[in-house]
Design a protein around this motif. Sequence first.
Motif, mmCIF file in Angstrom:
data_model
loop_
_atom_site.group_PDB
_atom_site.id
_atom_site.type_symbol
_atom_site.label_atom_id
_atom_site.label_comp_id
_atom_site.label_asym_id
_atom_site.label_seq_id
_atom_site.Cartn_x
_atom_site.Cartn_y
_atom_site.Cartn_z
ATOM 1 N N TYR A 46 -11.934 -3.403 -0.921
ATOM 2 C CA TYR A 46 -11.442 -2.087 -0.498
ATOM 3 C C TYR A 46 -11.003 -1.249 -1.699
ATOM 4 C CZ TYR A 46 -11.246 -4.155 4.207
ATOM 5 O OH TYR A 46 -11.540 -4.783 5.395
ATOM 6 N N ARG A 47 -10.376 -1.897 -2.677
ATOM 7 C CA ARG A 47 -9.974 -1.158 -3.887
ATOM 8 C C ARG A 47 -11.199 -0.613 -4.618
ATOM 9 N NH1 ARG A 47 -5.981 -5.137 -3.994
ATOM 10 N NH2 ARG A 47 -7.053 -6.459 -5.518
ATOM 11 N N GLU A 48 -12.250 -1.414 -4.702
ATOM 12 C CA GLU A 48 -13.480 -0.950 -5.347
ATOM 13 C C GLU A 48 -14.127 0.167 -4.527
ATOM 14 O OE1 GLU A 48 -16.586 -0.601 -8.138
ATOM 15 O OE2 GLU A 48 -14.533 -1.351 -8.256
ATOM 16 N N ASP A 49 -14.101 0.038 -3.210
ATOM 17 C CA ASP A 49 -14.623 1.103 -2.344
ATOM 18 C C ASP A 49 -13.864 2.401 -2.604
ATOM 19 O OD1 ASP A 49 -16.338 -0.770 -1.206
ATOM 20 O OD2 ASP A 49 -15.144 -0.978 0.642
ATOM 21 N N ASP A 50 -12.529 2.309 -2.690
ATOM 22 C CA ASP A 50 -11.704 3.494 -2.967
ATOM 23 C C ASP A 50 -12.034 4.079 -4.331
ATOM 24 O OD1 ASP A 50 -10.434 3.210 -0.527
ATOM 25 O OD2 ASP A 50 -8.619 2.296 -1.366
ATOM 26 N N ARG A 51 -12.202 3.213 -5.325
ATOM 27 C CA ARG A 51 -12.536 3.677 -6.672
ATOM 28 C C ARG A 51 -13.866 4.436 -6.680
ATOM 29 N NH1 ARG A 51 -15.275 2.818 -11.015
ATOM 30 N NH2 ARG A 51 -16.484 1.042 -10.304
ATOM 31 N N GLN A 52 -14.807 3.972 -5.886
ATOM 32 C CA GLN A 52 -16.122 4.614 -5.819
ATOM 33 C C GLN A 52 -16.174 5.748 -4.804
ATOM 34 O OE1 GLN A 52 -19.397 1.931 -5.382
ATOM 35 N NE2 GLN A 52 -18.723 0.614 -7.039
ATOM 36 N N GLY A 53 -15.117 5.889 -4.017
ATOM 37 C CA GLY A 53 -15.075 6.947 -3.016
ATOM 38 C C GLY A 53 -15.998 6.713 -1.834
ATOM 39 N N VAL A 54 -16.179 5.444 -1.448
ATOM 40 C CA VAL A 54 -17.023 5.126 -0.292
ATOM 41 C C VAL A 54 -16.211 4.410 0.766
ATOM 42 C CG1 VAL A 54 -19.155 4.980 -1.640
ATOM 43 C CG2 VAL A 54 -17.828 2.921 -1.228
ATOM 44 N N GLY A 55 -16.563 4.641 1.998
ATOM 45 C CA GLY A 55 -15.931 3.938 3.099
ATOM 46 C C GLY A 55 -16.666 2.649 3.391
#
Length: 167
Positions: A79-88
Amino acid sequence: MRRIATIGVYGFTAETFAEKLTSAGVGLLLDVRQRRGVRGSEYAWANSAQLQRLLAAADIGYRHVKELAPTTEMRQLQYREDDRQGVGKRDRVALAPEYTEHYTREILDPFDLGALVAELPSSTTTALLCVERDPEACHRSLVAARLHTDHRLPVTDLRPDQGLNYL
Protein backbone atom coordinates in the motif's frame (compact mmCIF):
# COMPACT_ATOMS: atom_id res chain seq x y z
CA MET A 1 -2.17 -33.75 -15.51
CA ARG A 2 -2.54 -31.10 -12.84
CA ARG A 3 -3.08 -27.55 -14.08
CA ILE A 4 -3.18 -24.17 -12.32
CA ALA A 5 -5.16 -21.05 -13.15
CA THR A 6 -5.12 -17.67 -11.45
CA ILE A 7 -8.14 -15.44 -11.12
CA GLY A 8 -9.02 -12.20 -9.37
CA VAL A 9 -12.34 -10.71 -8.37
CA TYR A 10 -12.13 -7.22 -9.86
CA GLY A 11 -13.73 -6.85 -13.27
CA PHE A 12 -16.03 -9.85 -12.91
CA THR A 13 -19.66 -10.23 -12.00
CA ALA A 14 -20.74 -13.37 -10.20
CA GLU A 15 -22.02 -14.76 -13.48
CA THR A 16 -18.94 -13.96 -15.57
CA PHE A 17 -16.69 -15.25 -12.79
CA ALA A 18 -18.46 -18.62 -12.68
CA GLU A 19 -18.51 -18.79 -16.49
CA LYS A 20 -14.77 -18.09 -16.70
CA LEU A 21 -13.97 -20.81 -14.16
CA THR A 22 -16.26 -23.32 -15.84
CA SER A 23 -14.91 -22.61 -19.33
CA ALA A 24 -11.35 -23.12 -18.01
CA GLY A 25 -12.25 -26.50 -16.53
CA VAL A 26 -11.72 -25.42 -12.91
CA GLY A 27 -12.77 -28.04 -10.38
CA LEU A 28 -11.16 -26.55 -7.26
CA LEU A 29 -10.62 -22.96 -6.18
CA LEU A 30 -7.91 -22.16 -3.63
CA ASP A 31 -8.68 -18.89 -1.90
CA VAL A 32 -5.32 -17.33 -0.97
CA ARG A 33 -6.73 -14.15 0.56
CA GLN A 34 -6.03 -13.22 4.16
CA ARG A 35 -9.48 -11.73 4.56
CA ARG A 36 -12.13 -13.49 2.54
CA GLY A 37 -14.17 -10.43 1.76
CA VAL A 38 -14.27 -7.59 -0.73
CA ARG A 39 -15.54 -4.10 -0.01
CA GLY A 40 -18.46 -2.73 -1.97
CA SER A 41 -21.81 -4.18 -2.99
CA GLU A 42 -20.52 -4.74 -6.54
CA TYR A 43 -18.32 -7.56 -5.25
CA ALA A 44 -20.46 -8.91 -2.41
CA TRP A 45 -20.66 -12.18 -4.35
CA ALA A 46 -16.92 -12.70 -3.65
CA ASN A 47 -17.33 -12.67 0.13
CA SER A 48 -16.60 -16.12 1.51
CA ALA A 49 -20.08 -17.54 2.17
CA GLN A 50 -21.59 -16.17 -1.04
CA LEU A 51 -18.57 -17.26 -3.07
CA GLN A 52 -18.77 -20.78 -1.69
CA ARG A 53 -22.47 -20.97 -2.65
CA LEU A 54 -21.66 -19.68 -6.15
CA LEU A 55 -18.90 -22.27 -6.56
CA ALA A 56 -21.07 -25.12 -5.22
CA ALA A 57 -23.76 -24.24 -7.77
CA ALA A 58 -21.09 -24.51 -10.48
CA ASP A 59 -19.80 -27.81 -9.00
CA ILE A 60 -16.44 -26.26 -8.11
CA GLY A 61 -14.73 -27.14 -4.83
CA TYR A 62 -13.43 -24.49 -2.43
CA ARG A 63 -10.52 -24.39 -0.01
CA HIS A 64 -9.10 -21.46 1.96
CA VAL A 65 -5.29 -21.60 2.08
CA LYS A 66 -4.66 -18.77 4.51
CA GLU A 67 -1.04 -19.90 4.91
CA LEU A 68 -0.38 -18.50 1.41
CA ALA A 69 -1.96 -15.13 2.21
CA PRO A 70 0.29 -12.13 2.78
CA THR A 71 0.43 -10.74 6.29
CA THR A 72 -1.07 -7.38 7.16
CA GLU A 73 2.44 -5.95 7.40
CA MET A 74 3.27 -7.14 3.88
CA ARG A 75 0.07 -5.65 2.53
CA GLN A 76 1.02 -2.35 4.20
CA LEU A 77 4.37 -2.43 2.34
CA GLN A 78 2.48 -2.74 -0.94
CA TYR A 79 0.00 0.00 0.00
CA ARG A 80 2.87 2.39 0.74
CA GLU A 81 4.34 1.69 -2.69
CA ASP A 82 0.91 2.15 -4.27
CA ASP A 83 0.64 5.53 -2.51
CA ARG A 84 4.14 6.49 -3.64
CA GLN A 85 3.19 5.70 -7.24
CA GLY A 86 -0.24 7.30 -6.92
CA VAL A 87 -2.18 4.15 -7.83
CA GLY A 88 -5.08 2.50 -6.11
CA LYS A 89 -5.30 -1.21 -5.35
CA ARG A 90 -7.68 -1.73 -8.25
CA ASP A 91 -5.31 0.07 -10.64
CA ARG A 92 -2.04 -1.58 -9.59
CA VAL A 93 -0.13 -3.26 -12.41
CA ALA A 94 2.89 -4.67 -10.54
CA LEU A 95 4.03 -5.71 -7.10
CA ALA A 96 6.59 -3.69 -5.18
CA PRO A 97 10.01 -5.40 -5.12
CA GLU A 98 10.13 -5.11 -1.32
CA TYR A 99 6.72 -6.79 -1.03
CA THR A 100 7.79 -9.58 -3.40
CA GLU A 101 10.98 -10.18 -1.44
CA HIS A 102 9.16 -10.33 1.93
CA TYR A 103 6.36 -12.53 0.60
CA THR A 104 8.78 -14.95 -1.02
CA ARG A 105 11.05 -15.22 2.02
CA GLU A 106 8.40 -15.26 4.75
CA ILE A 107 5.46 -17.06 3.14
CA LEU A 108 6.33 -18.85 -0.08
CA ASP A 109 9.76 -20.32 0.73
CA PRO A 110 8.69 -22.03 3.98
CA PHE A 111 5.36 -23.28 2.56
CA ASP A 112 5.31 -26.92 1.45
CA LEU A 113 3.98 -26.55 -2.09
CA GLY A 114 4.82 -30.19 -2.79
CA ALA A 115 2.27 -31.33 -0.22
CA LEU A 116 -0.32 -28.94 -1.67
CA VAL A 117 0.35 -30.16 -5.22
CA ALA A 118 -0.06 -33.78 -4.09
CA GLU A 119 -3.60 -32.93 -2.88
CA LEU A 120 -4.69 -31.19 -6.10
CA PRO A 121 -7.05 -32.94 -8.48
CA SER A 122 -5.38 -34.29 -11.60
CA SER A 123 -8.48 -34.32 -13.78
CA THR A 124 -9.42 -30.64 -13.46
CA THR A 125 -7.73 -27.25 -13.20
CA THR A 126 -7.11 -25.68 -9.78
CA ALA A 127 -7.54 -21.90 -9.58
CA LEU A 128 -5.70 -19.56 -7.19
CA LEU A 129 -8.01 -16.70 -6.13
CA CYS A 130 -7.30 -13.25 -4.79
CA VAL A 131 -8.92 -9.90 -5.55
CA GLU A 132 -6.66 -8.04 -7.99
CA ARG A 133 -7.71 -8.17 -11.63
CA ASP A 134 -4.21 -8.66 -13.01
CA PRO A 135 -2.06 -11.47 -11.64
CA GLU A 136 1.09 -9.33 -11.98
CA ALA A 137 -0.39 -7.05 -9.31
CA CYS A 138 -1.06 -9.89 -6.88
CA HIS A 139 0.80 -12.43 -4.77
CA ARG A 140 -1.07 -15.24 -6.52
CA SER A 141 1.30 -14.70 -9.47
CA LEU A 142 4.24 -15.52 -7.18
CA VAL A 143 2.58 -18.75 -6.06
CA ALA A 144 1.69 -19.67 -9.64
CA ALA A 145 5.22 -18.96 -10.89
CA ARG A 146 6.67 -21.20 -8.15
CA LEU A 147 4.20 -23.98 -9.01
CA HIS A 148 5.21 -23.65 -12.65
CA THR A 149 8.96 -23.57 -12.01
CA ASP A 150 9.30 -26.10 -9.20
CA HIS A 151 6.44 -28.46 -10.03
CA ARG A 152 6.17 -27.96 -13.80
CA LEU A 153 2.48 -27.19 -13.65
CA PRO A 154 1.05 -25.26 -16.58
CA VAL A 155 -0.46 -21.94 -15.51
CA THR A 156 -3.34 -20.03 -17.09
CA ASP A 157 -4.30 -16.48 -16.09
CA LEU A 158 -8.05 -15.92 -16.20
CA ARG A 159 -8.96 -12.29 -16.77
CA PRO A 160 -12.40 -10.75 -17.16
CA ASP A 161 -11.88 -9.30 -20.64
CA GLN A 162 -9.41 -11.65 -22.25
CA GLY A 163 -9.06 -15.22 -23.42
CA LEU A 164 -6.76 -17.65 -21.70
CA ASN A 165 -3.06 -16.79 -21.28
CA TYR A 166 -0.77 -19.73 -20.61
CA LEU A 167 2.60 -19.88 -18.85
